[in-house]
Design an enzyme around this catalytic site. Structure first.
Site, short mmCIF file in Angstrom:
data_model
loop_
_atom_site.label_atom_id
_atom_site.label_comp_id
_atom_site.label_asym_id
_atom_site.label_seq_id
_atom_site.Cartn_x
_atom_site.Cartn_y
_atom_site.Cartn_z
N ASN A 219 -40.92 -33.07 -38.70
CA ASN A 219 -41.15 -33.66 -37.38
C ASN A 219 -42.05 -34.88 -37.53
OD1 ASN A 219 -43.97 -32.81 -37.20
ND2 ASN A 219 -43.06 -30.77 -37.29
N ASP A 288 -40.41 -25.19 -35.90
CA ASP A 288 -40.07 -23.92 -35.27
C ASP A 288 -38.99 -23.17 -36.05
OD1 ASP A 288 -41.89 -24.16 -33.22
OD2 ASP A 288 -40.52 -25.31 -31.95
N LYS A 298 -27.64 -30.18 -54.44
CA LYS A 298 -27.44 -31.10 -53.31
C LYS A 298 -26.14 -30.79 -52.59
CE LYS A 298 -27.25 -35.97 -52.33
NZ LYS A 298 -26.76 -37.21 -52.85
N ASP A 315 -44.49 -17.70 -35.44
CA ASP A 315 -45.47 -18.52 -34.74
C ASP A 315 -46.85 -18.13 -35.28
OD1 ASP A 315 -47.38 -19.48 -32.84
OD2 ASP A 315 -45.70 -19.86 -31.49
N ILE A 316 -47.43 -19.02 -36.07
CA ILE A 316 -48.69 -18.69 -36.78
C ILE A 316 -49.82 -18.47 -35.78
CG2 ILE A 316 -50.29 -19.42 -38.60
CD1 ILE A 316 -48.07 -21.43 -39.49
N PHE A 333 -52.74 -26.42 -29.98
CA PHE A 333 -52.31 -27.68 -29.38
C PHE A 333 -50.99 -27.44 -28.68
CE2 PHE A 333 -54.71 -31.55 -30.65
CZ PHE A 333 -55.77 -30.90 -31.24
N LYS A 347 -48.77 -21.47 -22.97
CA LYS A 347 -49.13 -21.24 -24.38
C LYS A 347 -50.50 -20.56 -24.50
CE LYS A 347 -45.99 -24.79 -25.92
NZ LYS A 347 -45.71 -26.11 -26.44
N LYS A 351 -49.96 -17.04 -26.31
CA LYS A 351 -50.46 -16.99 -27.69
C LYS A 351 -51.85 -16.36 -27.77
CE LYS A 351 -47.60 -20.91 -28.98
NZ LYS A 351 -47.11 -21.64 -30.15
N1 CTP Z 1 -47.58 -23.21 -33.76
C1 CTP Z 1 -47.70 -22.33 -34.80
N2 CTP Z 1 -46.59 -21.84 -35.43
C2 CTP Z 1 -45.38 -22.22 -35.06
C3 CTP Z 1 -45.21 -23.13 -33.96
C4 CTP Z 1 -46.35 -23.60 -33.35
O1 CTP Z 1 -48.83 -21.99 -35.15
N3 CTP Z 1 -44.33 -21.73 -35.69
C5 CTP Z 1 -48.79 -23.68 -33.07
C6 CTP Z 1 -49.03 -25.18 -33.21
O2 CTP Z 1 -49.83 -25.46 -34.34
C7 CTP Z 1 -49.77 -25.50 -31.93
C8 CTP Z 1 -49.19 -24.50 -30.92
O3 CTP Z 1 -48.63 -23.46 -31.70
O4 CTP Z 1 -51.14 -25.23 -32.02
C9 CTP Z 1 -48.14 -25.07 -30.02
O5 CTP Z 1 -47.16 -25.72 -30.75
P1 CTP Z 1 -45.98 -26.51 -30.02
O6 CTP Z 1 -45.11 -27.12 -31.06
O7 CTP Z 1 -46.56 -27.41 -28.96
O8 CTP Z 1 -45.23 -25.38 -29.22
P2 CTP Z 1 -44.31 -24.19 -29.63
O9 CTP Z 1 -45.15 -22.96 -29.70
O10 CTP Z 1 -43.49 -24.51 -30.82
O11 CTP Z 1 -43.42 -24.03 -28.32
P3 CTP Z 1 -42.25 -24.99 -27.75
O12 CTP Z 1 -41.38 -25.30 -28.90
O13 CTP Z 1 -41.62 -24.10 -26.74
O14 CTP Z 1 -42.92 -26.18 -27.12
#
Ligand code: CTP
Length: 409
Positions: A219, A288, A298, A315-316, A333, A347, A351
């Site tokens: 990303n 995600d 390849k 989701d950590i 964040f 969130k 979370k």
């Molecule tokens: N995060 C995480 N592990 C993941 C995805 C997200 O720890 N697999 C944490 C990010 O570091 C951030 C928070 O969750 O602190 C929110 O991340 P964000 O990308 O904004 O949202 P998502 O939880 O991925 O939700 P969505 O895709 O629905 O926006």
């Protein structure tokens, strides 16, 4: 030593009044570059010089670069009739002696007052930073080392010189360090040490999810926000571990950096370091999903369309929220393009974290890879929109909120 703190909303050293003492080392020419760097970030610089310093670089160079008069005579009076050595330190936030010769350090360590620089330092009620620069044999001599120890005992901050080839032709310790090192010391000395005793884990940057040996999913995160948080936290006295995805930023000084690539690697490192942490701040943009299978060779192009099967990463942050001990403070964040507040609140509860920092990824000054950010801080009792600030300024405001939440426990 009275400490004047920097304005934590401003970037770096903007507005800070630095009194620079230049003494007689060939590295005096580097101090001229430091003045340029300070002026560039809008610090206010006044230079004082020893007579030996003036033999290496003319006071005119320093007055031209600083835009201020250069002081060298200890009996000189200012407009109010006060001796320079008294008002110079009163009027400044910090005294920086760079380069500091063996001779100057002897004067400072003995409390001598026989030139303007030594007299001003002796009279100073402000933090003093000393940057030794000299021939390596002079530097390693027990007399110099003893002087350094004395200066540290007085509460002065001595910046270790760099090692390398010296102007005298020898190789070893004694080079004036790069400006970045001195700048970091200035910021550290001028920042409040209100995070001392905190063990903070910060994540930053993107993750890379391998498709095959040549390709990955990722990303647009640059890592700048997470790195700014790490810099700010360590300056304020915290012990910081930065778990970073692949970025092109230089490692913040004083921070333990753990490099990872994938979300799974990040998860393993976060879980192992978070166990000891009092605060975890998850600024990383974790992917995600990852490819279900990582190909060892390849992938060759064949059909006109191609689909890749993805599997969800854990989701950590949510896992930390489920498994955390009661005392740990969790900050997440939320990178959003719409419904910012609503998503932030979702969130926060889903979370199970204490604070969510919401930022708008579509804004020109708040999106990816820019130096500024404007965020909304959402905790369980309050929603607070911050102004547009540098990422360092934003980092300090987030850390202020962290302190507020820690002290409310
Ligand atoms: N995060 C995480 N592990 C993941 C995805 C997200 O720890 N697999 C944490 C990010 O570091 C951030 C928070 O969750 O602190 C929110 O991340 P964000 O990308 O904004 O949202 P998502 O939880 O991925 O939700 P969505 O895709 O629905 O926006």
């Amino acid at each position: 030593m009275k400490n004047t703190h920097v304005d934590l909303t401003k970037p770096g050293l903007q507005g800070v009044r630095v009194l620079l003492g230049v003494t007689g080392s060939i590295a005096a020419y580097k101090a001229a570059e430091w003045v340029r760097a300070l002026i560039k970030e809008e610090a206010i610089v006044t230079v004082m010089m020893t007579s030996a310093g003036q033999r290496f670089v003319s006071p005119l160079t320093f007055s031209a670069l600083s835009g201020n008069r250069v002081y060298h005579d200890m009996f000189e009076e200012d407009q109010e009739g006060v001796m320079a050595h008294i008002n110079l330190s009163r009027d400044n936030d910090v005294v920086l002696v760079a380069p500091a010769t063996a001779q100057t350090m002897t004067r400072l360590s003995r409390g001598m007052a026989n030139d303007l620089v030594s007299t001003t330092v002796l009279a100073a009620q402000k933090p003093v930073i000393v940057c030794p620069a000299m021939n390596t044999n002079m530097f390693t001599h027990p007399a110099t080392q003893e002087n350094i120890k004395k200066l540290e005992d007085y509460g002065y901050h001595v910046v270790a010189p760099d090692s390398g080839s010296l102007a005298c032709g020898e190789v070893g310790d004694g080079r004036l360090p790069d400006w970045d090192v001195a700048r970091e010391k200035l910021l550290q000395v001028l920042c409040p040490d209100d995070l001392t005793g905190q063990n903070i884990v910060i994540t930053a940057g993107p993750t890379r999810e391998a498709i095959d040996p040549a390709r990955y999913l990722t990303n647009r995160s640059s890592g700048k926000m997470g790195y700014a948080l790490a810099r700010a936290a360590v300056r304020r006295g915290a012990k910081v571990t930065l778990i970073s995805g692949p970025v092109t930023l230089s490692e913040p000084p004083g921070v333990q950096v753990v490099k990872v690539q994938s979300a799974q690697e990040m998860e393993a490192e976060v879980l192992s370091h978070a166990a000891e942490a009092s605060v975890v701040i998850k600024a990383a943009a974790v992917a995600d999903y990852r490819p279900l299978v990582e190909q060892h060779h390849k992938i060759k192009k064949k059909a006109d369309t191609f689909s890749l099967e993805l599997v969800k990463n854990n989701d950590i942050l949510a896992r930390l929220g489920r498994e955390r001990n009661g005392r740990q403070l969790l900050v997440g964040f939320a990178a959003e393009s719409k419904n910012h507040q609503q998503e932030g609140l979702r969130k926060l509860t889903e979370k199970n974290v204490d604070l969510i920092v919401v930022n708008d990824i579509l804004g020109k000054k708040t999106g990816f890879d820019v130096e500024t950010n404007q965020v909304t801080l959402i905790d369980r009792t309050d929603i607070c929109q911050l102004p547009l600030l540098s990422k360092e300024g934003t980092a300090n405001q987030i850390l202020n909120k962290v302190l507020e939440l820690l002290s409310a426990r």
